[in-house]
Structure formats: structure tokens, C-alpha cells
Design a protein around this motif. Structure first.
Motif, PDB file in Angstrom:
ATOM      1  N   ASP A 157       9.968   6.440   0.802  1.00 25.99           N
ATOM      2  CA  ASP A 157       9.412   5.782   1.981  1.00 25.99           C
ATOM      3  C   ASP A 157       7.978   6.257   2.229  1.00 25.99           C
ATOM      4  OD1 ASP A 157       9.750   3.962   4.186  1.00 25.99           O
ATOM      5  OD2 ASP A 157       9.806   5.734   5.494  1.00 25.99           O
ATOM      6  N   GLU A 158       7.733   7.547   2.071  1.00 20.85           N
ATOM      7  CA  GLU A 158       6.386   8.078   2.264  1.00 20.85           C
ATOM      8  C   GLU A 158       5.433   7.539   1.197  1.00 20.85           C
ATOM      9  OE1 GLU A 158       3.012   9.573   3.545  1.00 20.85           O
ATOM     10  OE2 GLU A 158       4.872   9.463   4.700  1.00 20.85           O
ATOM     11  N   ARG A 159       5.884   7.413  -0.038  1.00 23.38           N
ATOM     12  CA  ARG A 159       5.038   6.836  -1.092  1.00 23.38           C
ATOM     13  C   ARG A 159       4.689   5.378  -0.762  1.00 23.38           C
ATOM     14  NH1 ARG A 159       8.615   9.761  -4.289  1.00 23.38           N
ATOM     15  NH2 ARG A 159       9.849   7.897  -4.755  1.00 23.38           N
ATOM     16  N   ARG A 160       5.657   4.631  -0.244  1.00 22.58           N
ATOM     17  CA  ARG A 160       5.411   3.243   0.140  1.00 22.58           C
ATOM     18  C   ARG A 160       4.389   3.167   1.276  1.00 22.58           C
ATOM     19  NH1 ARG A 160       6.720   0.588   4.297  1.00 22.58           N
ATOM     20  NH2 ARG A 160       8.296   2.062   4.984  1.00 22.58           N
ATOM     21  N   ARG A 161       4.548   4.020   2.282  1.00 21.42           N
ATOM     22  CA  ARG A 161       3.605   4.029   3.408  1.00 21.42           C
ATOM     23  C   ARG A 161       2.200   4.417   2.951  1.00 21.42           C
ATOM     24  NH1 ARG A 161       7.849   6.595   6.925  1.00 21.42           N
ATOM     25  NH2 ARG A 161       6.899   8.480   6.132  1.00 21.42           N
ATOM     26  N   ALA A 162       2.111   5.395   2.051  1.00 21.80           N
ATOM     27  CA  ALA A 162       0.800   5.814   1.538  1.00 21.80           C
ATOM     28  C   ALA A 162       0.134   4.677   0.771  1.00 21.80           C
ATOM     29  CB  ALA A 162       0.949   7.048   0.656  1.00 21.80           C
ATOM     30  N   ALA A 163       0.905   3.946  -0.015  1.00 20.04           N
ATOM     31  CA  ALA A 163       0.357   2.809  -0.760  1.00 20.04           C
ATOM     32  C   ALA A 163      -0.121   1.733   0.205  1.00 20.04           C
ATOM     33  CB  ALA A 163       1.405   2.245  -1.720  1.00 20.04           C
ATOM     34  N   GLU A 164       0.625   1.477   1.267  1.00 19.38           N
ATOM     35  CA  GLU A 164       0.218   0.484   2.266  1.00 19.38           C
ATOM     36  C   GLU A 164      -1.056   0.923   2.986  1.00 19.38           C
ATOM     37  OE1 GLU A 164       3.531  -0.277   4.869  1.00 19.38           O
ATOM     38  OE2 GLU A 164       4.623  -1.387   3.330  1.00 19.38           O
ATOM     39  N   ARG A 165      -1.145   2.210   3.332  1.00 18.15           N
ATOM     40  CA  ARG A 165      -2.354   2.721   3.990  1.00 18.15           C
ATOM     41  C   ARG A 165      -3.570   2.556   3.078  1.00 18.15           C
ATOM     42  NH1 ARG A 165       1.257   6.839   5.919  1.00 18.15           N
ATOM     43  NH2 ARG A 165       0.634   8.154   4.166  1.00 18.15           N
ATOM     44  N   ALA A 166      -3.395   2.853   1.794  1.00 18.37           N
ATOM     45  CA  ALA A 166      -4.501   2.719   0.836  1.00 18.37           C
ATOM     46  C   ALA A 166      -4.930   1.264   0.701  1.00 18.37           C
ATOM     47  CB  ALA A 166      -4.092   3.299  -0.517  1.00 18.37           C
ATOM     48  N   GLU A 167      -3.966   0.361   0.627  1.00 18.96           N
ATOM     49  CA  GLU A 167      -4.285  -1.064   0.517  1.00 18.96           C
ATOM     50  C   GLU A 167      -5.028  -1.541   1.759  1.00 18.96           C
ATOM     51  OE1 GLU A 167      -2.105  -5.411   0.003  1.00 18.96           O
ATOM     52  OE2 GLU A 167      -0.923  -3.608  -0.306  1.00 18.96           O
ATOM     53  N   ALA A 168      -4.566  -1.135   2.932  1.00 16.01           N
ATOM     54  CA  ALA A 168      -5.214  -1.535   4.182  1.00 16.01           C
ATOM     55  C   ALA A 168      -6.624  -0.948   4.262  1.00 16.01           C
ATOM     56  CB  ALA A 168      -4.381  -1.093   5.377  1.00 16.01           C
ATOM     57  N   ALA A 169      -6.803   0.292   3.840  1.00 10.55           N
ATOM     58  CA  ALA A 169      -8.133   0.909   3.853  1.00 10.55           C
ATOM     59  C   ALA A 169      -9.082   0.143   2.939  1.00 10.55           C
ATOM     60  CB  ALA A 169      -8.038   2.372   3.442  1.00 10.55           C
ATOM     61  N   ASP A 170      -8.584  -0.315   1.798  1.00  9.13           N
ATOM     62  CA  ASP A 170      -9.407  -1.118   0.888  1.00  9.13           C
ATOM     63  C   ASP A 170      -9.801  -2.446   1.541  1.00  9.13           C
ATOM     64  OD1 ASP A 170      -9.284   0.828  -1.064  1.00  9.13           O
ATOM     65  OD2 ASP A 170      -7.759  -0.211  -2.266  1.00  9.13           O
ATOM     66  N   LEU A 171      -8.871  -3.069   2.249  1.00  6.03           N
ATOM     67  CA  LEU A 171      -9.177  -4.322   2.947  1.00  6.03           C
ATOM     68  C   LEU A 171     -10.267  -4.112   3.996  1.00  6.03           C
ATOM     69  CD1 LEU A 171      -5.604  -5.829   3.466  1.00  6.03           C
ATOM     70  CD2 LEU A 171      -7.390  -6.691   1.937  1.00  6.03           C
ATOM     71  N   VAL A 172     -10.163  -3.020   4.748  1.00  3.48           N
ATOM     72  CA  VAL A 172     -11.142  -2.727   5.795  1.00  3.48           C
ATOM     73  C   VAL A 172     -12.503  -2.436   5.167  1.00  3.48           C
ATOM     74  CG1 VAL A 172     -11.766  -1.086   7.610  1.00  3.48           C
ATOM     75  CG2 VAL A 172      -9.443  -2.004   7.508  1.00  3.48           C
ATOM     76  N   ALA A 173     -12.541  -1.664   4.097  1.00  2.00           N
ATOM     77  CA  ALA A 173     -13.808  -1.375   3.425  1.00  2.00           C
ATOM     78  C   ALA A 173     -14.437  -2.661   2.885  1.00  2.00           C
ATOM     79  CB  ALA A 173     -13.585  -0.372   2.295  1.00  2.00           C
ATOM     80  N   GLY A 174     -13.614  -3.534   2.338  1.00  4.56           N
ATOM     81  CA  GLY A 174     -14.116  -4.821   1.856  1.00  4.56           C
ATOM     82  C   GLY A 174     -14.664  -5.675   2.993  1.00  4.56           C
ATOM     83  N   PHE A 175     -13.988  -5.610   4.143  1.00  6.90           N
ATOM     84  CA  PHE A 175     -14.456  -6.343   5.318  1.00  6.90           C
ATOM     85  C   PHE A 175     -15.848  -5.867   5.724  1.00  6.90           C
ATOM     86  CE2 PHE A 175     -15.161  -6.106   9.888  1.00  6.90           C
ATOM     87  CZ  PHE A 175     -15.151  -7.443  10.233  1.00  6.90           C
TER      88      PHE A 175
END
Length: 144
Positions: free
Chosen positions: A24-42
Motif C-alpha cells: 500500500d505504501e509503495r502504491r501511495r508513493a507511486a501515486e505521489r510521484a505521478e502527481a508531482a510530475d503532473l504538477v511540475a508539467g503544469f
């Protein structure tokens, strides 16, 4: 069933619980990383398109006031309760408020951006982060 059998079962169960928590923690970390990439792209795209960052203000939890924050960036929802600063950090712009915040401003802390904004909220109005950021980019400087 002997005493050893019960102990073995408990140990197996504890291992299973730990494995589930780690996954579950690995899944949450992957989601946080994906969201951070989206924000940086924004942020990169907002700058590329020439969208002007604005001074961000926060609202009180009670809805009774607006407070300076010292942050500059872009609101990403029409209610101006979520924003991204020029450094690429995601904020929920609600603060305790009060006299100190009115006099000196508020200091909201960045939050990990969620992949689904509003998920689990009472009103059921959730939107994927990618869509929210895309809407904001498409609106240009015509945004509250």
C-alpha cells in the motif's frame, strides 16, 4: 490445535499484514510521484504559455476571511482553494485564520498533490488532477 500452531498462524498473519502495508505504501508513493510530475508539467506549461502567476490568498476554515500568504502561483480550481506555486508545490489554501493571520498573513503548508482531487469528499465532486490542471491551462488568464 497445539500452542505452536496458534503462534505460527499469528506470525503468518503478521507477515501478511506487513506485506499488505508495504504494498500500500509503495502504491501511495507511486501515486505521489505521478502527481508531482503532473504538477511540475503544469508549471512548465503555464510558464511556456505565458500565464501570469498571481499572489495567492488563503481562506479560513470557517470561511470568514481571506489572508495573504506570501505565495505566488496559479489557482487550479474556481473556488480558489487549491493552487500550485511557481516552485511546483501543491497547496490547499485553507488555514485556521484569526487575528495573527489577518495582521501578518497565513503560512499554508504544501501538500502532496492527489491524483484525484476531492476524492472522498462529502459532495462527491471529484476530478482527476490531470483534468483539473488541463482546465486551468485552457482557461488562460481568464480565471478567478
Amino acid at each position: 490445535m497445539g500452542e505452536g500452531d496458534g503462534r505460527d498462524w499469528r506470525e503468518q498473519r503478521q507477515r501478511a499484514v506487513r506485506a499488505h502495508a508495504a504494498a500500500d505504501e509503495r502504491r501511495r508513493a507511486a501515486e505521489r510521484a505521478e502527481a508531482a510530475d503532473l504538477v511540475a508539467g503544469f508549471v512548465a506549461e503555464a510558464i511556456r504559455r505565458g500565464l501570469r502567476p498571481t499572489p495567492l490568498v488563503a481562506g479560513s476554515y470557517s470561511g470568514g476571511g481571506r489572508y495573504r500568504t506570501g505565495l505566488t502561483g496559479w489557482y487550479v480550481d474556481r473556488a480558489a482553494t487549491r493552487a500550485v506555486d511557481v516552485e511546483g508545490r501543491f497547496y490547499l489554501l485553507t488555514v485556521p485564520g484569526g487575528l495573527r493571520a489577518r495582521l501578518f498573513g497565513a503560512t499554508p503548508r504544501p501538500h502532496p498533490a492527489p491524483l484525484i482531487v476531492g476524492e472522498g469528499g462529502r459532495d462527491g465532486d471529484s476530478v482527476p488532477l490531470r483534468e483539473l490542471l488541463s482546465r486551468r491551462l485552457d482557461a488562460g488568464d481568464d480565471w478567478p
